[in-house]
Motif scaffolding. Structure first.
Motif, PDB file in Angstrom:
ATOM      1  N   UNK A  28     -42.670  68.476  -5.990  1.00 20.81           N
ATOM      2  CA  UNK A  28     -42.074  67.057  -5.509  1.00 20.81           C
ATOM      3  C   UNK A  28     -41.916  66.906  -4.098  1.00 20.81           C
ATOM      4  N   UNK A  29     -41.658  67.853  -3.528  1.00 19.27           N
ATOM      5  CA  UNK A  29     -41.335  68.063  -1.856  1.00 19.27           C
ATOM      6  C   UNK A  29     -42.459  68.358  -1.180  1.00 19.27           C
ATOM      7  N   UNK A  30     -43.080  67.430  -0.615  1.00 19.47           N
ATOM      8  CA  UNK A  30     -44.279  67.938   0.225  1.00 19.47           C
ATOM      9  C   UNK A  30     -43.776  68.683   1.477  1.00 19.47           C
ATOM     10  N   UNK A  55     -35.338  71.016   3.861  1.00 16.28           N
ATOM     11  CA  UNK A  55     -35.522  72.197   4.308  1.00 16.28           C
ATOM     12  C   UNK A  55     -34.549  73.086   3.587  1.00 16.28           C
ATOM     13  N   UNK A  56     -33.382  72.716   3.154  1.00 20.60           N
ATOM     14  CA  UNK A  56     -32.500  73.573   2.309  1.00 20.60           C
ATOM     15  C   UNK A  56     -32.845  73.190   0.868  1.00 20.60           C
ATOM     16  N   UNK A  57     -33.695  72.563   0.425  1.00 17.27           N
ATOM     17  CA  UNK A  57     -33.934  72.558  -1.104  1.00 17.27           C
ATOM     18  C   UNK A  57     -34.801  73.618  -1.484  1.00 17.27           C
ATOM     19  N   UNK A 102     -37.603  76.946   8.208  1.00 19.84           N
ATOM     20  CA  UNK A 102     -36.529  76.268   7.330  1.00 19.84           C
ATOM     21  C   UNK A 102     -36.104  77.390   6.369  1.00 19.84           C
ATOM     22  N   UNK A 103     -34.808  77.215   5.999  1.00 22.47           N
ATOM     23  CA  UNK A 103     -34.135  78.345   4.713  1.00 22.47           C
ATOM     24  C   UNK A 103     -34.864  78.324   3.638  1.00 22.47           C
ATOM     25  N   UNK A 104     -35.821  77.376   2.994  1.00 21.95           N
ATOM     26  CA  UNK A 104     -36.688  77.490   1.999  1.00 21.95           C
ATOM     27  C   UNK A 104     -38.004  78.251   2.169  1.00 21.95           C
ATOM     28  N   UNK A 105     -37.928  78.832   3.299  1.00 20.95           N
ATOM     29  CA  UNK A 105     -39.134  79.544   3.647  1.00 20.95           C
ATOM     30  C   UNK A 105     -38.973  80.862   4.238  1.00 20.95           C
ATOM     31  N   UNK A 136     -26.494  82.545   5.731  1.00 21.83           N
ATOM     32  CA  UNK A 136     -26.577  82.455   7.260  1.00 21.83           C
ATOM     33  C   UNK A 136     -26.982  83.673   7.643  1.00 21.83           C
ATOM     34  N   UNK A 137     -27.845  84.052   8.693  1.00 25.86           N
ATOM     35  CA  UNK A 137     -27.783  85.262   9.376  1.00 25.86           C
ATOM     36  C   UNK A 137     -27.977  85.053  10.854  1.00 25.86           C
ATOM     37  N   UNK A 138     -28.028  85.907  11.640  1.00 29.76           N
ATOM     38  CA  UNK A 138     -28.211  85.466  13.006  1.00 29.76           C
ATOM     39  C   UNK A 138     -29.652  85.438  13.449  1.00 29.76           C
ATOM     40  N   UNK A 139     -30.602  85.392  12.749  1.00 28.72           N
ATOM     41  CA  UNK A 139     -31.748  84.950  12.708  1.00 28.72           C
ATOM     42  C   UNK A 139     -32.231  83.844  11.992  1.00 28.72           C
ATOM     43  N   UNK A 140     -31.555  83.299  11.350  1.00 30.60           N
ATOM     44  CA  UNK A 140     -31.761  81.883  10.692  1.00 30.60           C
ATOM     45  C   UNK A 140     -31.230  81.684   9.077  1.00 30.60           C
ATOM     46  N   UNK A 141     -31.207  80.832   8.787  1.00 30.76           N
ATOM     47  CA  UNK A 141     -30.629  80.492   7.303  1.00 30.76           C
ATOM     48  C   UNK A 141     -31.848  80.708   6.321  1.00 30.76           C
ATOM     49  N   UNK A 142     -31.347  81.629   5.371  1.00 31.69           N
ATOM     50  CA  UNK A 142     -32.217  81.984   4.231  1.00 31.69           C
ATOM     51  C   UNK A 142     -31.926  81.212   2.822  1.00 31.69           C
TER      52      UNK A 142
END
Length: 156
Positions: A28-30, A55-57, A102-105, A136-142
């Motif tokens: 449901x999230x494009x 982006x965090x869903x 984004x975190x969900x990627x 959170x990491x120094x490269x981005x949020x996972x």
């Protein structure tokens, strides 16, 4: 004795569910709605994306799932044996040469067996148990993590 007494243990292992990167986005999230606006960090000459809440869903149906997915390795530590802890990303250079997805990627991976250091640029299949977990990491949020049982080169 029954015939199953001689069957190898691997015959009873679960078959992993093969997923791709768009499966990490909740139903449901494009995809077009996970990336918001951005801003230029002129001091560091970087573009910083600003992700909206999408982006965090995370796709909670993947929590605890035994999966197999392709991606590229961004290592955290490389030893003489190879790499065991890394970020799995959807494309080459994610988090290094460009702003992070984004975190969900993004997926944190802990591999049981080190991946050879001379194969870090190869696309890989990672098989293991996935968890939904913002970190959170120094490269981005996972948004996800995988305890990897098996890895092999991804053949296009």
């Amino acid at each position: 004795m029954t015939a199953t007494a001689f069957a190898p243990a691997s015959a009873f292992a679960s078959t992993p569910r093969e997923i791709m990167w768009d499966d990490l986005i909740p139903p449901g999230v494009p995809y077009s709605e996970i990336i918001g606006e951005g801003e230029m960090d002129e001091a560091n000459d970087l573009w910083n994306p600003i992700y909206d809440a999408n982006g965090t869903k995370l796709n909670e149906s993947l929590n605890g799932a035994y999966i197999k997915m392709p991606g590229f390795i961004i290592p955290f530590d490389v030893s003489a044996e190879g790499v065991k802890d890394f970020m799995l990303v959807p494309y080459v250079g994610a988090c290094i040469h460009t702003p992070p997805p984004p975190a969900n990627q993004l997926v944190m991976v802990n591999a049981k067996k080190p991946w050879p250091g001379d194969q870090l640029w190869d696309a890989v299949w990672v098989t293991g148990t996935m968890r939904t977990q913002l970190q959170s990491t120094n490269l981005g949020q996972t948004g996800y993590s995988i305890s990897a049982d098996e890895m092999k080169v991804y053949v296009w």
